[in-house]
Scaffold this active site. Structure first.
Site, PDB file in Angstrom:
ATOM      1  CG  ASP B 217      33.807  17.702  91.119  1.00 56.02           C
ATOM      2  OD1 ASP B 217      34.693  18.509  91.404  1.00 56.02           O
ATOM      3  OD2 ASP B 217      32.606  18.014  90.978  1.00 56.02           O
ATOM      4  CG  HIS B 219      38.642  16.000  90.098  1.00 55.62           C
ATOM      5  ND1 HIS B 219      39.245  16.993  89.365  1.00 55.62           N
ATOM      6  CD2 HIS B 219      37.777  16.616  90.933  1.00 55.62           C
ATOM      7  CE1 HIS B 219      38.763  18.157  89.741  1.00 55.62           C
ATOM      8  NE2 HIS B 219      37.870  17.967  90.692  1.00 55.62           N
ATOM      9  CG  ASP B 246      35.803  20.031  88.341  1.00 57.80           C
ATOM     10  OD1 ASP B 246      36.042  20.375  89.504  1.00 57.80           O
ATOM     11  OD2 ASP B 246      35.848  20.824  87.366  1.00 57.80           O
ATOM     12  CG  ASP B 249      42.913  19.323  85.748  1.00 54.34           C
ATOM     13  OD1 ASP B 249      42.334  20.397  85.595  1.00 54.34           O
ATOM     14  OD2 ASP B 249      43.868  18.950  85.030  1.00 54.34           O
ATOM     15  NE  ARG B 250      43.643  19.139  93.256  1.00 54.88           N
ATOM     16  CZ  ARG B 250      44.741  19.388  93.959  1.00 54.88           C
ATOM     17  NH1 ARG B 250      45.589  18.423  94.241  1.00 54.88           N
ATOM     18  NH2 ARG B 250      45.002  20.606  94.380  1.00 54.88           N
ATOM     19  CG  ASN B 278      36.408  24.549  88.778  1.00 55.96           C
ATOM     20  OD1 ASN B 278      35.653  23.614  89.062  1.00 55.96           O
ATOM     21  ND2 ASN B 278      37.519  24.763  89.434  1.00 55.96           N
ATOM     22  CG  HIS B 279      39.558  21.165  87.614  1.00 54.93           C
ATOM     23  ND1 HIS B 279      40.924  21.128  87.704  1.00 54.93           N
ATOM     24  CD2 HIS B 279      39.113  21.558  88.832  1.00 54.93           C
ATOM     25  CE1 HIS B 279      41.292  21.467  88.940  1.00 54.93           C
ATOM     26  NE2 HIS B 279      40.207  21.735  89.639  1.00 54.93           N
ATOM     27  CG  HIS B 327      31.457  22.046  88.218  1.00 51.84           C
ATOM     28  ND1 HIS B 327      31.703  20.728  88.564  1.00 51.84           N
ATOM     29  CD2 HIS B 327      32.476  22.752  88.756  1.00 51.84           C
ATOM     30  CE1 HIS B 327      32.826  20.649  89.255  1.00 51.84           C
ATOM     31  NE2 HIS B 327      33.318  21.861  89.385  1.00 51.84           N
ATOM     32  NE  ARG B 374      35.440  26.891  95.214  1.00 54.32           N
ATOM     33  CZ  ARG B 374      35.724  25.596  95.101  1.00 54.32           C
ATOM     34  NH1 ARG B 374      36.862  25.220  94.614  1.00 54.32           N
ATOM     35  NH2 ARG B 374      34.849  24.692  95.495  1.00 54.32           N
ATOM     36  CG  HIS B 401      32.973  23.877  92.490  1.00 53.48           C
ATOM     37  ND1 HIS B 401      34.125  23.814  91.750  1.00 53.48           N
ATOM     38  CD2 HIS B 401      32.925  25.137  92.971  1.00 53.48           C
ATOM     39  CE1 HIS B 401      34.730  24.976  91.770  1.00 53.48           C
ATOM     40  NE2 HIS B 401      34.024  25.803  92.505  1.00 53.48           N
TER      41      HIS B 401
END
Lengths: 325, 473
Positions: B217, B219, B246, B249-250, B278-279, B327, B374, B401
């Site tokens: 990731d 991000h 990923d 995001d964030r 997943n992002h 991922h 989750r 992840h």
């Protein structure tokens, strides 16, 4: 007393601390707009909902609000409302209005914060009927005692003061009919951490000296010696926010010690991860469904670095020591 | 007991009166008091549910209706209330089920039948809209772009594609441009999109390499991405990379990250690989900042493009037929083969369960399988990993992840490796980042760790990020 730091430095630091009141307010505004908890008054302190906050932040505030309220309400009920509440560093907190709505008002509710914060709050109260009405309704005469940095009524009083100046604080509170014989609960949320251990120690010592039957509820950082804590300290430094009292935030034990060493009979502390697991789980499940959290580790780290510590002394033997989660 | 329930009834009557007067707050208050005296009364829950509906607290209304039905599953009004709550929350399919129940039990109830039919109409309408919408998006965005006729203003001095192609010079200019927090012209972005999508559609999910660097990731942490290239060299034919999802995001520089990665993919299509995380989905992007960032820096249409291209990203990659990279992780059901993975129709948003969801969402755990912490997908134990690898003749899997303090973690006796490349995640976690070197000759993973580098203090605009959120204050 420690020597005074240079004027500009301490003023910048104080200004940064005052600004944290806005952080708390906007985060709570966002969280309540999403339905994490009910607060019909915060909209009068922060008009628009503003930027989205990450879900772990909203959940963190949920735990904070529910955790503190749990203890506060328990104290008020235990004393059957025959008590006082003193919210130190209250900022734009709306608890007074919540208690009024829920018929849990103490005999008198005091709020203390820096004069500029208090002036802002008084302005909001004066100009928004939903805020002023409950105060006026509970006041016996037609007029409230009001000046730039204080507002006094029968049941609600807000005072501008510096929590590091104990004698001045004491004088102001007593001027507004603080009753030292009444069981009194102090609440401070992310307040003590911004002053030196000496200053905060003096404050909690004064509280213990002044009241024979009392409780002190403190919410702030804990477990700060690890990497996450270090990063938090550095981040706050960048915002000129110095955690002058971070030494006391080493561990749950150091949080408790600060009370046990200043005349409080009993002290308990839990980190917010534990508190979160002890809140009514049905409601926790409800809020967890409000927004999906992609990385639980973020919430865990956050919750493990905040704590609620509560201390009691109980000359009247009300059973305060039993107040817990 | 009788006295208690009598008092409760009185409170309920009081609440009913308030309700009739439309004083719903007081109605709720007294239903609540009635419930405190008599907590197993379905009617009180049902009535309070209706009061909550009137005050638009649909979540509470749903909870109360559900509680009423838990107490008395034959309480028809409870189904009504639950259906109404679900309708208000936009959960039409759930509402339909409850209306069906009512109609079945009360076949002569005209009102019930009418509500059922209305709800059914809505459900069908929504399904239809979804069907045509996805077609529309598939065709309209990339294909509808008239890139040729887009002009770049004279005063734009940023990087441009060389005759419509990505070159190394372009990429170097791009990365510097982004580092200074400048934007590239949207025409360049669009050009990259179209080419990228074409590349992805003609997918190849396996590679033979002499060596490859695998990153987890990132991000939106653009400056940390640049640091990876500084430490490990720029991507090239001889320095292949795989980024394991990923990307956005964030972090607040997601646009810079993703365009840089897309650029390298175009430049070195056989030696630079991107897998979906997943992002790289609409739900996540809406909540965690990417959609907001794209809309703030570019346009809503640009976000539609990203959404479309993300759907074409491959879900897994097999390296030298021995190491599988994805991922999230492995599956909640046994017996999934590489062929099954290849056959997944991935050009969509991931479903709530199943192999596509698991590839993006699942997590390993030390013990044998259980449901996910989750709330999506599952957690898979060492037994699942063992069986999967054996069945598919693989050595181990690499996934991402989950943030890890050391940037990576080896579990399941070396058969499941996690790599995470966003150091000091969200500016809070203080974790290291890591990447993995794999040599084709032995496929033994070699871990390299790195720490966060400084980045500009960008104030979040319309997008969510925890950059300036420092905790509780």
């Amino acid at each position: 007393m420690a020597s005074r730091p240079a004027f500009t430095d301490s003023d910048t630091a104080d200004e940064a601390v005052r600004a944290t009141c806005d952080d708390a307010t906007v985060c709570k505004r966002f969280a309540t707009s999403k339905g994490y908890w009910r607060d019909l008054y915060i909209q009068y302190f922060a008009r628009s909902v503003g930027e989205r906050k990450a879900p772990e932040i909203s959940r963190g505030y949920y735990a904070r609000v529910k955790g503190v309220n749990n203890l506060l309400d328990a104290f008020i009920r235990k004393t059957e409302c025959d008590c006082q509440v003193i919210n130190l560093g209250a900022g734009l907190d709306t608890t007074f209005w919540r208690l009024k709505e829920e018929n849990l008002l103490p005999r008198k509710y005091f709020e203390v914060d820096f004069p500029t914060v208090v002036a802002r709050k008084i302005h909001n109260i004066k100009t928004k009927p939903p805020l002023s009405k409950p105060i006026i309704e509970t006041h016996s005469t037609d007029s409230l005692l009001l000046d730039a940095h204080s507002l006094d009524s029968d049941r609600y009083c807000i005072i501008g003061a510096d929590l590091r100046d104990i004698s001045s604080l004491d004088e102001k509170l007593k001027k507004f009919q603080l009753n030292t014989e009444l069981p009194t609960v102090f609440v401070s949320e992310c307040v003590l951490v911004y002053m030196t251990p000496t200053h905060s120690s003096n404050l909690v010592c004064w509280a213990s000296d002044t009241f024979h039957t009392a409780m002190f509820i403190n919410y702030e950082q804990v477990n700060m010696s690890d990497r996450f804590g270090q990063v938090m300290i550095e981040n706050l430094q960048h915002r000129h926010c110095t955690l002058a009292g971070v030494e006391v935030c080493q561990s749950l034990d150091s949080q408790k010690d600060r009370y046990l060493k200043t005349g409080w009979e009993h002290a308990d502390a839990l980190d917010m991860m534990t508190v979160y697991s002890m809140l009514p789980q049905e409601d926790v499940e409800r809020i967890e469904r409000l927004e999906f959290l992609d990385e639980k580790e973020l919430l865990q780290q956050l919750l493990q670095h905040y704590s609620i510590c509560w201390a009691t002394k109980d000359k009247l033997n009300l059973g305060l020591v039993h107040l817990a989660f | 007991m009788a006295e208690g329930s009598n008092d409760a009834e009185l409170l309920k009557e009081k609440a009913n009166t308030y309700f009739k007067e439309k004083d719903y707050d007081n109605a709720i208050k007294y239903y609540t008091e009635a419930l405190e005296l008599n907590p197993s009364n379905a009617i009180y829950y049902s009535n309070r549910s209706l009061a909550y509906l009137r005050t638009e607290c649909y979540g509470y209304a749903l909870a109360d209706a559900t509680k009423a039905l838990e107490i008395d599953k034959n309480y028809i009004k409870g189904y009504y209330r639950r259906a109404t709550s679900n309708m208000a929350l936009g959960k039409f399919k759930a509402a339909l089920k409850d209306y069906e129940t009512v109609v079945r039990v009360r076949p002569n109830d005209k009102d019930a039948r009418m509500k059922y039919q209305e709800c059914n109409k809505i459900v069908k309408q929504k399904a239809f809209e979804r069907a045509i919408a996805s077609d529309e998006i598939k065709k309209s965005v990339v294909d509808s772009l008239d890139i040729e006729n887009m002009t770049i203003e004279d005063d734009y001095v940023g990087p441009k594609l060389d005759d419509g192609n990505v070159t190394l010079t372009f990429m170097k200019e791009l990365m510097d441009w982004f580092k200074d927090q400048k934007k590239i012209h949207r025409k360049c972005a669009y050009q990259m999109f179209c080419q990228h999508e074409n590349k992805l559609i003609s997918k190849c999910s396996s590679s033979q390499s002499n060596k490859i660097t695998i990153c987890g990731d990132t991000h939106g942490q653009y400056y940390d991405l640049l640091n990876i290239f500084t430490l490990n060299g720029l991507p090239s034919e001889t320095n292949p990379y795989l980024f394991n999802g990923d990307f956005v995001d964030r972090g607040s520089f997601s646009v810079e990250v993703i365009l840089t990665l897309f650029g390298f993919k175009l430049l070195y299509p056989d030696n630079f690989h991107l897998l979906r995380g997943n992002h790289e989905t609409d739900n996540m992007n809406q909540m965690y900042g990417f959609e907001g960032e794209v809309k703030a820096k570019y346009t809503a249409q640009m976000f539609q493009l990203f959404s479309e291209v993300f759907q074409w990203l491959p879900l897994a990659q097999c390296i030298n037929n021995k190491v599988l990279v994805m991922h999230g992780g492995l599956f909640s059901e046994d017996g999934v083969t590489l062929e099954d993975i290849r056959k997944i129709d991935r050009n969509r948003q991931p479903p709530d369960s199943g192999p596509m969801c698991d590839l993006l969402w699942s997590d390993p755990q030390p013990q044998v399988q259980s449901i996910s912490k989750r709330g999506v997908s599952c957690q898979f134990g060492p037994d699942v990993t063992e069986r999967f690898l054996e069945q598919n003749n693989l050595d181990y899997i690499i996934r991402s992840h989950e943030v890890k303090t050391e940037g990576y973690e080896v579990t399941h006796s070396g058969k499941c490796i996690t790599v995470f490349s966003a150091p000091n995640y969200c500016d809070q976690m203080g974790n290291k980042g890591a990447y993995i070197h794999l040599r084709g000759s032995d496929l033994k993973p070699e871990f390299h760790q790195f720490t966060a580098v400084p980045h500009p203090n960008v104030k979040p605009m319309a997008y969510a990020n925890t950059l300036m959120q420092l905790g509780m204050m």
